[in-house]
Design a protein around this motif. Structure first.
Motif, short mmCIF file in Angstrom:
data_model
loop_
_atom_site.label_atom_id
_atom_site.label_comp_id
_atom_site.label_asym_id
_atom_site.label_seq_id
_atom_site.Cartn_x
_atom_site.Cartn_y
_atom_site.Cartn_z
N ALA A 109 0.85 -1.20 0.00
CA ALA A 109 0.00 0.00 0.00
C ALA A 109 0.88 1.25 0.00
CB ALA A 109 -0.92 -0.01 1.22
N ARG A 110 0.42 2.30 -0.67
CA ARG A 110 1.19 3.54 -0.80
C ARG A 110 0.52 4.63 0.05
NH1 ARG A 110 4.23 1.76 -5.50
NH2 ARG A 110 3.72 -0.46 -5.46
N THR A 111 1.29 5.22 0.96
CA THR A 111 0.78 6.29 1.81
C THR A 111 1.76 7.46 1.76
OG1 THR A 111 1.90 5.67 3.88
CG2 THR A 111 -0.13 4.50 3.34
N ALA A 112 1.23 8.66 1.96
CA ALA A 112 2.08 9.85 1.90
C ALA A 112 1.46 10.95 2.73
CB ALA A 112 2.25 10.32 0.45
N GLN A 113 2.28 11.96 3.04
CA GLN A 113 1.78 13.11 3.77
C GLN A 113 2.45 14.39 3.28
OE1 GLN A 113 3.17 10.51 5.66
NE2 GLN A 113 5.25 11.31 5.79
N ALA A 114 1.71 15.47 3.50
CA ALA A 114 2.21 16.83 3.30
C ALA A 114 1.50 17.70 4.32
CB ALA A 114 1.92 17.32 1.88
N LEU A 115 2.14 18.78 4.71
CA LEU A 115 1.46 19.75 5.57
C LEU A 115 0.31 20.37 4.79
CD1 LEU A 115 4.67 21.38 7.06
CD2 LEU A 115 3.02 19.96 8.30
N VAL A 116 -0.74 20.75 5.51
CA VAL A 116 -1.98 21.21 4.87
C VAL A 116 -2.36 22.58 5.41
CG1 VAL A 116 -4.45 20.79 4.64
CG2 VAL A 116 -2.84 18.89 4.39
N VAL A 117 -2.65 23.50 4.49
CA VAL A 117 -3.27 24.78 4.81
C VAL A 117 -4.64 24.78 4.15
CG1 VAL A 117 -3.17 27.28 4.51
CG2 VAL A 117 -1.07 26.00 4.97
N VAL A 118 -5.70 24.90 4.94
CA VAL A 118 -7.05 24.87 4.38
C VAL A 118 -7.39 26.17 3.68
CG1 VAL A 118 -9.50 24.69 4.95
CG2 VAL A 118 -7.86 23.14 6.02
N ASP A 119 -7.08 27.30 4.31
CA ASP A 119 -7.42 28.59 3.72
C ASP A 119 -6.45 29.65 4.25
OD1 ASP A 119 -8.64 30.56 2.32
OD2 ASP A 119 -10.53 30.53 3.43
N GLY A 120 -5.49 30.02 3.44
CA GLY A 120 -4.51 31.01 3.86
C GLY A 120 -3.23 30.85 3.05
N PRO A 121 -2.26 31.72 3.26
CA PRO A 121 -1.02 31.63 2.49
C PRO A 121 -0.22 30.38 2.85
CG PRO A 121 -0.83 33.26 4.26
CD PRO A 121 -2.26 32.84 4.23
N LEU A 122 0.47 29.84 1.86
CA LEU A 122 1.32 28.67 2.09
C LEU A 122 2.67 29.14 2.63
CD1 LEU A 122 0.69 26.47 -1.07
CD2 LEU A 122 -0.51 26.45 1.11
N PRO A 123 3.08 28.67 3.80
CA PRO A 123 4.36 29.10 4.36
C PRO A 123 5.53 28.44 3.64
CG PRO A 123 3.40 27.42 5.75
CD PRO A 123 2.38 27.71 4.68
N GLU A 124 6.68 29.08 3.71
CA GLU A 124 7.91 28.47 3.19
C GLU A 124 8.46 27.54 4.25
OE1 GLU A 124 10.46 29.92 0.68
OE2 GLU A 124 9.05 31.22 -0.34
N MET A 125 8.47 26.25 3.93
CA MET A 125 8.90 25.24 4.89
C MET A 125 9.71 24.17 4.17
SD MET A 125 5.58 24.79 7.37
CE MET A 125 6.59 24.28 8.75
N PRO A 126 10.57 23.46 4.91
CA PRO A 126 11.34 22.39 4.26
C PRO A 126 10.49 21.19 3.86
CG PRO A 126 11.76 22.44 6.63
CD PRO A 126 10.98 23.67 6.31
N MET A 127 9.33 21.02 4.50
CA MET A 127 8.44 19.92 4.16
C MET A 127 7.43 20.39 3.11
SD MET A 127 10.01 18.09 6.21
CE MET A 127 9.22 16.53 5.87
N PRO A 128 6.89 19.48 2.29
CA PRO A 128 5.89 19.88 1.30
C PRO A 128 4.61 20.38 1.97
CG PRO A 128 6.08 17.49 1.41
CD PRO A 128 7.20 18.04 2.22
N VAL A 129 4.01 21.39 1.36
CA VAL A 129 2.77 22.00 1.86
C VAL A 129 1.78 22.04 0.71
CG1 VAL A 129 1.73 23.95 3.07
CG2 VAL A 129 4.17 23.47 3.36
N ILE A 130 0.53 21.67 0.98
CA ILE A 130 -0.52 21.71 -0.04
C ILE A 130 -1.68 22.57 0.45
CG2 ILE A 130 0.09 19.48 -1.03
CD1 ILE A 130 -2.28 18.25 0.50
N GLY A 131 -2.51 22.99 -0.49
CA GLY A 131 -3.70 23.78 -0.16
C GLY A 131 -3.47 25.25 -0.37
N GLY A 132 -3.98 26.05 0.56
CA GLY A 132 -3.97 27.51 0.45
C GLY A 132 -5.36 28.06 0.30
N SER A 133 -6.23 27.25 -0.29
CA SER A 133 -7.66 27.53 -0.37
C SER A 133 -8.37 26.19 -0.46
CB SER A 133 -7.99 28.36 -1.61
OG SER A 133 -7.82 27.59 -2.79
N PRO A 134 -9.67 26.13 -0.13
CA PRO A 134 -10.36 24.84 -0.25
C PRO A 134 -10.27 24.25 -1.65
CG PRO A 134 -11.63 26.33 1.12
CD PRO A 134 -10.50 27.14 0.57
N GLN A 135 -10.36 25.10 -2.69
CA GLN A 135 -10.29 24.57 -4.05
C GLN A 135 -8.90 24.03 -4.37
OE1 GLN A 135 -12.90 24.13 -6.32
NE2 GLN A 135 -11.26 22.85 -7.17
N ALA A 136 -7.86 24.76 -3.98
CA ALA A 136 -6.50 24.27 -4.22
C ALA A 136 -6.24 22.98 -3.46
CB ALA A 136 -5.49 25.34 -3.81
#
Length: 292
Positions: free
Chosen positions: A223-250
Motif C-alpha cells: 500500500a502507498r501512503t504519503a503526507q504533506a502539511l496542509v493549509v485549508v485557507d490562507g497563504p502557504l508558508p515556506e517550509m522544508p516539508m511539502p505543503v498543499i492547499g492555500g484555499s479549499p479549491q486548491a
C-alpha cells in the motif's frame, strides 16, 4: 483513498485525544503518531519543547479511541531494539483489537542520538542494521520461533507471544531513498510511506514498482501512503516539508491529484491546522473535500 490525521506529539495529551476522538467520530480512517523524544534541532525550534513518547501514546489512544486504525510514523530503529519492538507491536495490536500498523524507519534525528548517547551510524551501516531489524520483526511477529545470527542482532529460538491479532500485522516502512531504501521497502513492507507532493510520490512509487519487479514481488501488495502539511485557507508558508492547499479549491485539487496517482492513504499532519475549534473545523473541511 483513506484519510488519516497525524497529531503532533509535542502537544498536551488532552489535545491529541481531542483530535483522535474527533477523527473517530467524523469518519477519518486513521491516527498516526511520530516517534521522537524531542523537537528536531533546527532554527526556530524550542530545544526544551515537550514531546510525548510514541509507544505509550499509541497504547493510550488505542484504548480510548475505538474505531480508527493507529500507527507509528515511524519507530526509529537506532533506539528501538526490534525484539522489544515486536512485543510492543503485538501488545498494541491486542489493545486496539487488531487496528495497529507498525511503522518503522532506519532512524535519523541527530540531536536525540547526541543527547542520549545513542549511536547514529553512517547511512550504509544504518541501513544494514535496519535490514537485520526487519528480519527480526518478520520472524518474531509471523513465526513461532526465531533464530537469527547477524552483525547487529542475535536471537536464539526466540518467541514473541501472544502473536498480533492481525495475521500478518502490517509493517509500514518510512523512507524514499531511491538507491537503496525503496529496495528494502520492496522486500519487507506491507505499507510504504514518505513525504511529498503528488508528482514526487508518483515518481518514487514507480521506482518502488521497479524494485518489486526485480525482486519478483507483486507491487500491488504494498500500500502507498504519503503526507504533506496542509493549509485549508490562507497563504502557504515556506517550509522544508511539502505543503498543499492555500484555499479549499486548491486543497481539493491536490487531494484529487493524490487520488489520481493511486495513493492508498493521505496522512495529514495537524501542525498548520490551528488549535481547538479551528483545528476541528479544518479537519471537517479536509474530510469533506476528500469524500466529496
Amino acid at each position: 483513498m483513506r484519510l488519516s490525521i497525524w497529531p503532533g506529539a509535542g502537544q498536551r495529551y488532552d489535545e491529541i485525544l481531542e483530535v483522535a476522538r474527533h477523527a473517530e467520530a467524523t469518519g477519518w480512517d486513521g491516527v498516526y503518531v511520530a516517534d521522537h523524544f524531542m523537537a528536531n534541532d533546527a532554527p526556530g525550534r524550542d530545544p526544551m519543547a515537550p514531546m510525548l513518547e510514541c509507544g505509550t501514546l499509541l497504547a493510550a489512544l488505542g484504548a480510548a479511541v475505538p474505531r480508527v486504525r493507529l500507527g507509528s510514523l515511524v519507530y526509529g530503529n537506532t533506539y528501538r531494539h526490534p525484539a522489544v519492538l515486536a512485543n510492543m507491536a503485538a501488545t498494541a495490536d491486542h489493545v486496539t483489537g487488531g487496528r495497529f500498523t507498525l511503522g518503522v524507519g532506519a532512524g535519523w534525528q541527530v540531536n536525540e542520538h547526541e543527547q542520549y548517547g545513542i549511536e547514529l551510524p553512517p547511512v550504509k551501516r544504518r541501513l544494514d542494521r535496519f535490514v537485520e531489524a526487519l528480519e527480526v520483526l518478520h520472524g518474531l511477529l509471523r513465526r513461532p520461533r526465531t533464530t537469527f545470527e547477524g552483525e547487529y542482532y542475535r536471537l536464539t529460538d526466540a518467541v514473541c507471544e501472544p502473536k498480533p491479532v492481525q495475521d500478518p500485522l502490517p509493517i509500514l516502512i518510512g523512507g524514499g531513498g531511491e538507491r537503496r531504501m525503496l529496495g528494502i521497502v520492496a522486500r519487507y513492507a506491507d505499507v510504504w510511506n514518505t513525504w511529498g507532493h503528488p508528482g514526487v510520490i508518483a515518481h518514487k512509487s514507480a521506482v518502488l514498482d521497479e524494485f518489486c519487479a526485480a525482486q519478483g514481488r507483486d507491487a500491488k501488495a504494498i500500500a502507498r501512503t504519503a503526507q504533506a502539511l496542509v493549509v485549508v485557507d490562507g497563504p502557504l508558508p515556506e517550509m522544508p516539508m511539502p505543503v498543499i492547499g492555500g484555499s479549499p479549491q486548491a486543497l481539493a485539487d491536490a487531494i484529487a491529484e493524490y487520488r489520481g496517482i493511486g495513493l492508498d492513504e493521505l496522512i495529514v499532519p495537524d501542525g498548520l491546522l490551528g488549535k481547538g475549534a479551528d483545528r476541528l473545523k479544518a479537519m471537517d473541511t479536509i474530510l469533506s473535500l476528500t469524500r466529496g
